[in-house]
Design a protein around this motif. Structure first.
Motif, PDB file in Angstrom:
ATOM      1  N   LEU A  74       0.831  -1.202   0.000  1.00  0.00           N
ATOM      2  CA  LEU A  74       0.000   0.000   0.000  1.00  0.00           C
ATOM      3  C   LEU A  74       0.867   1.254   0.000  1.00  0.00           C
ATOM      4  N   LEU A  75       1.911   1.260   0.808  1.00  0.00           N
ATOM      5  CA  LEU A  75       2.815   2.418   0.834  1.00  0.00           C
ATOM      6  C   LEU A  75       3.554   2.582  -0.491  1.00  0.00           C
ATOM      7  N   ARG A  76       3.939   1.466  -1.098  1.00  0.00           N
ATOM      8  CA  ARG A  76       4.604   1.535  -2.404  1.00  0.00           C
ATOM      9  C   ARG A  76       3.670   2.158  -3.437  1.00  0.00           C
ATOM     10  N   ILE A  77       2.414   1.749  -3.436  1.00  0.00           N
ATOM     11  CA  ILE A  77       1.440   2.291  -4.386  1.00  0.00           C
ATOM     12  C   ILE A  77       1.192   3.762  -4.108  1.00  0.00           C
ATOM     13  N   THR A  78       1.047   4.106  -2.833  1.00  0.00           N
ATOM     14  CA  THR A  78       0.760   5.493  -2.467  1.00  0.00           C
ATOM     15  C   THR A  78       1.893   6.427  -2.852  1.00  0.00           C
ATOM     16  N   CYS A  79       3.127   5.966  -2.753  1.00  0.00           N
ATOM     17  CA  CYS A  79       4.279   6.806  -3.088  1.00  0.00           C
ATOM     18  C   CYS A  79       4.542   6.856  -4.589  1.00  0.00           C
ATOM     19  N   SER A  80       3.916   5.987  -5.353  1.00  0.00           N
ATOM     20  CA  SER A  80       4.104   6.003  -6.808  1.00  0.00           C
ATOM     21  C   SER A  80       3.266   7.125  -7.418  1.00  0.00           C
ATOM     22  N   PRO A  81       3.553   7.487  -8.667  1.00  0.00           N
ATOM     23  CA  PRO A  81       2.764   8.537  -9.307  1.00  0.00           C
ATOM     24  C   PRO A  81       1.291   8.131  -9.414  1.00  0.00           C
ATOM     25  N   ALA A  82       0.426   9.123  -9.326  1.00  0.00           N
ATOM     26  CA  ALA A  82      -1.016   8.873  -9.423  1.00  0.00           C
ATOM     27  C   ALA A  82      -1.373   8.409 -10.834  1.00  0.00           C
ATOM     28  N   PRO A  83      -2.505   7.727 -10.990  1.00  0.00           N
ATOM     29  CA  PRO A  83      -2.910   7.268 -12.322  1.00  0.00           C
ATOM     30  C   PRO A  83      -3.118   8.442 -13.283  1.00  0.00           C
ATOM     31  N   ASP A  84      -3.115   8.135 -14.571  1.00  0.00           N
ATOM     32  CA  ASP A  84      -3.314   9.182 -15.576  1.00  0.00           C
ATOM     33  C   ASP A  84      -4.639   9.895 -15.342  1.00  0.00           C
ATOM     34  N   GLY A  85      -4.595  11.196 -15.462  1.00  0.00           N
ATOM     35  CA  GLY A  85      -5.790  12.007 -15.282  1.00  0.00           C
ATOM     36  C   GLY A  85      -6.091  12.339 -13.836  1.00  0.00           C
ATOM     37  N   ARG A  86      -5.248  11.915 -12.935  1.00  0.00           N
ATOM     38  CA  ARG A  86      -5.447  12.183 -11.506  1.00  0.00           C
ATOM     39  C   ARG A  86      -4.248  12.949 -10.964  1.00  0.00           C
ATOM     40  N   VAL A  87      -4.519  13.817 -10.015  1.00  0.00           N
ATOM     41  CA  VAL A  87      -3.456  14.593  -9.400  1.00  0.00           C
ATOM     42  C   VAL A  87      -2.827  13.815  -8.246  1.00  0.00           C
ATOM     43  N   ARG A  88      -3.654  13.078  -7.507  1.00  0.00           N
ATOM     44  CA  ARG A  88      -3.162  12.318  -6.355  1.00  0.00           C
ATOM     45  C   ARG A  88      -4.007  11.069  -6.174  1.00  0.00           C
ATOM     46  N   TRP A  89      -3.518  10.188  -5.297  1.00  0.00           N
ATOM     47  CA  TRP A  89      -4.252   8.972  -4.961  1.00  0.00           C
ATOM     48  C   TRP A  89      -5.362   9.311  -3.974  1.00  0.00           C
ATOM     49  N   THR A  90      -6.536   8.780  -4.207  1.00  0.00           N
ATOM     50  CA  THR A  90      -7.628   8.897  -3.248  1.00  0.00           C
ATOM     51  C   THR A  90      -7.833   7.524  -2.601  1.00  0.00           C
ATOM     52  N   LEU A  91      -8.597   7.497  -1.529  1.00  0.00           N
ATOM     53  CA  LEU A  91      -8.850   6.218  -0.872  1.00  0.00           C
ATOM     54  C   LEU A  91      -9.586   5.252  -1.795  1.00  0.00           C
ATOM     55  N   ARG A  92     -10.488   5.778  -2.604  1.00  0.00           N
ATOM     56  CA  ARG A  92     -11.221   4.907  -3.538  1.00  0.00           C
ATOM     57  C   ARG A  92     -10.292   4.328  -4.601  1.00  0.00           C
ATOM     58  N   LEU A  93      -9.386   5.158  -5.111  1.00  0.00           N
ATOM     59  CA  LEU A  93      -8.428   4.651  -6.100  1.00  0.00           C
ATOM     60  C   LEU A  93      -7.503   3.607  -5.479  1.00  0.00           C
ATOM     61  N   LEU A  94      -7.057   3.866  -4.261  1.00  0.00           N
ATOM     62  CA  LEU A  94      -6.199   2.898  -3.574  1.00  0.00           C
ATOM     63  C   LEU A  94      -6.948   1.596  -3.319  1.00  0.00           C
ATOM     64  N   GLU A  95      -8.217   1.701  -2.972  1.00  0.00           N
ATOM     65  CA  GLU A  95      -9.023   0.506  -2.734  1.00  0.00           C
ATOM     66  C   GLU A  95      -9.123  -0.340  -4.008  1.00  0.00           C
ATOM     67  N   LYS A  96      -9.366   0.303  -5.136  1.00  0.00           N
ATOM     68  CA  LYS A  96      -9.455  -0.423  -6.409  1.00  0.00           C
ATOM     69  C   LYS A  96      -8.118  -1.060  -6.777  1.00  0.00           C
ATOM     70  N   GLN A  97      -7.027  -0.325  -6.574  1.00  0.00           N
ATOM     71  CA  GLN A  97      -5.705  -0.845  -6.928  1.00  0.00           C
ATOM     72  C   GLN A  97      -5.318  -2.041  -6.051  1.00  0.00           C
ATOM     73  N   ILE A  98      -5.601  -1.948  -4.758  1.00  0.00           N
ATOM     74  CA  ILE A  98      -5.309  -3.060  -3.848  1.00  0.00           C
ATOM     75  C   ILE A  98      -6.135  -4.280  -4.243  1.00  0.00           C
ATOM     76  N   ARG A  99      -7.393  -4.055  -4.604  1.00  0.00           N
ATOM     77  CA  ARG A  99      -8.253  -5.165  -5.008  1.00  0.00           C
ATOM     78  C   ARG A  99      -7.712  -5.830  -6.269  1.00  0.00           C
TER      79      ARG A  99
END
Length: 117
Positions: A74-99
């Motif tokens: 989770l920390l590795r994902i959070t510290c990586s660049p946000a997905p295209d079209g996004r400025v930062r990671w949100t909890l919903r985006l992190l939830e989808k990525q973890i899933r």
């Protein structure tokens, strides 16, 4: 936990070789003085069955879905660049990525608590 409760009761026994005060017992077992008094009152009201009964805290480690490996990911994902079209990671985006990465649903609240640590 049950063994520790019984050991606390044994330490409180007046016939024990080293009769300790509740505060000394709390320090010895790494619990609060209130825990010692709660164990004594539970024993006084219900005897041994009241002591053996296990009450689990819903936030305890026994129910935790995210282990250290998942938190590190989770920390590795959070510290990586946000997905295209996004400025930062949100909890919903992190939830989808973890899933996607673990094939296991993890709630946003679990993610929030892990990031708060």
């Amino acid at each position: 936990m049950t063994i520790q409760r019984c050991q606390i009761l044994l330490e409180l026994d007046e016939n024990a070789p080293k009769h300790l005060t509740p505060m000394q017992i709390a320090k010895t077992f790494g619990v609060s003085k209130a825990t010692v008094s709660n164990i004594v009152s539970a024993y006084a009201n219900g005897g041994i069955p009241a002591i053996i009964k296990i009450n689990r805290n819903p936030r305890s480690n026994a129910r935790r879905k995210m282990d250290g490996r998942m938190e590190a990911e989770l920390l590795r994902i959070t510290c990586s660049p946000a997905p295209d079209g996004r400025v930062r990671w949100t909890l919903r985006l992190l939830e989808k990525q973890i899933r996607l990465e673990f094939d296991e649903p993890i709630s946003r609240e679990s993610i929030r608590i892990a990031l708060k640590k």
